[in-house]
Design an enzyme around this catalytic site. Sequence first.
Site, mmCIF file in Angstrom:
data_model
loop_
_atom_site.group_PDB
_atom_site.id
_atom_site.type_symbol
_atom_site.label_atom_id
_atom_site.label_comp_id
_atom_site.label_asym_id
_atom_site.label_seq_id
_atom_site.Cartn_x
_atom_site.Cartn_y
_atom_site.Cartn_z
ATOM 1 N N LYS A 244 0.908 -1.313 0.042
ATOM 2 C CA LYS A 244 -0.051 -0.069 0.011
ATOM 3 C C LYS A 244 0.983 1.207 -0.125
ATOM 4 C CE LYS A 244 -3.796 -2.429 2.250
ATOM 5 N NZ LYS A 244 -4.456 -2.719 3.450
ATOM 6 N N GLN B 192 -4.097 -1.611 9.945
ATOM 7 C CA GLN B 192 -4.182 -2.965 9.414
ATOM 8 C C GLN B 192 -4.888 -3.804 10.123
ATOM 9 O OE1 GLN B 192 -3.375 -3.505 6.127
ATOM 10 N NE2 GLN B 192 -3.928 -5.593 6.318
ATOM 11 N N ASP C 278 -10.622 3.213 4.445
ATOM 12 C CA ASP C 278 -10.983 1.932 4.338
ATOM 13 C C ASP C 278 -12.183 1.922 4.511
ATOM 14 O OD1 ASP C 278 -9.221 -0.140 3.860
ATOM 15 O OD2 ASP C 278 -8.103 -0.024 6.177
#
Length: 293
Positions: free
Chosen positions: A52, A96, A119
């Site tokens: 990412k 994460q 997200d």
Amino acid sequence: MQLLDGKVLSLQIKQELAAEVAEIKSNNGKIPHLVAILVGTAGRSETYVASKMKSCEEVGMHSTLIRFDDSVSEEELIHAVRDVNENPDMDGLIVQLPLPAHISADKVMETIDPKKDVDGFHPINIGRMAKGLPAYISATPQGILEILKRYNIETAGKHCVVVGRSQIVGLPMSILMQRNTYPGNCTVTMTHSRTQNLAEICRSADILIAALGRPEFITGDMVKEGAVVIDVGLERVPDASKKSGFALKGDVKFDEVAPKTSYITPVPGGVGLMTICSLMQNTLKAARGEVYY
Ligand code: NAP
């Protein structure tokens, strides 16, 4: 059968993002900045976060990685999230998953400022998405919508079967596919591990989205001729013929299923690459204040 090629699409999207970031730079605008919080070094999280961060750099965006040991307390982590929330230089934040068992992922997610929640996991973004209001849509479902759009796949009136009801893939996907928009307007059947007659339901799908994390679970006899098949699964299975000792497998038994389909995503090279693109698209939107205004 036509392959829904995530490699080609993700390259296109990265080029588009790079051009947009270059334009922002030339106008002395705010360079989009993605922050990732990573706890521990176990599992595949480290690799995911690294790719990412690398993708952000490739398109000219800023990225910052904040790392913690597994022993970090929930309070410390929440404090770090609040710091990012308050930093006007930082546009998007991802934490994460998974987090260690002593930390509530829900609590951490709810601490993220919804305006920076690229997200799309915050309940406010999920709720806004469900209502059809501007929202950050979680990265994998958004990547799937992008695939359907860019290949001009007809969705209105189709029967879409989603296998798996996770908060990050199956649940948002089922909501998105029934919305009164394109891609959408499907009649959606949401299935999970307690579903009876799963094979029969899958066989009735015009669009089958498999997100269950069971390698090669969807076999040829579960798919209708001409169906569109989106394979979200991404699991490592032991494979002595590979240097790494493992192969990446999707939820779909590709060799059996592909010949029956009109379109299908490969694994790897399908949905996974699109997920990272969605994250960057959301970070650009965050920097521009396009979702919350
Ligand atoms: P998850 O949280 O483990 O959820 C799996 C879902 O599948 C659950 O709802 C479960 O049902 C359902 N399920 C499990 N076994 C089933 C069965 N035999 N029949 C029907 N449903 C079944 O998984 P996830 O996080 O959504 O991930 C799913 C897969 O997608 C994994 O392989 C993951 O690595 C992959 N993934 C890929 C990307 C990408 O970017 N490519 C992103 C995210 C995830 P219950 O709810 O009843 O337990």
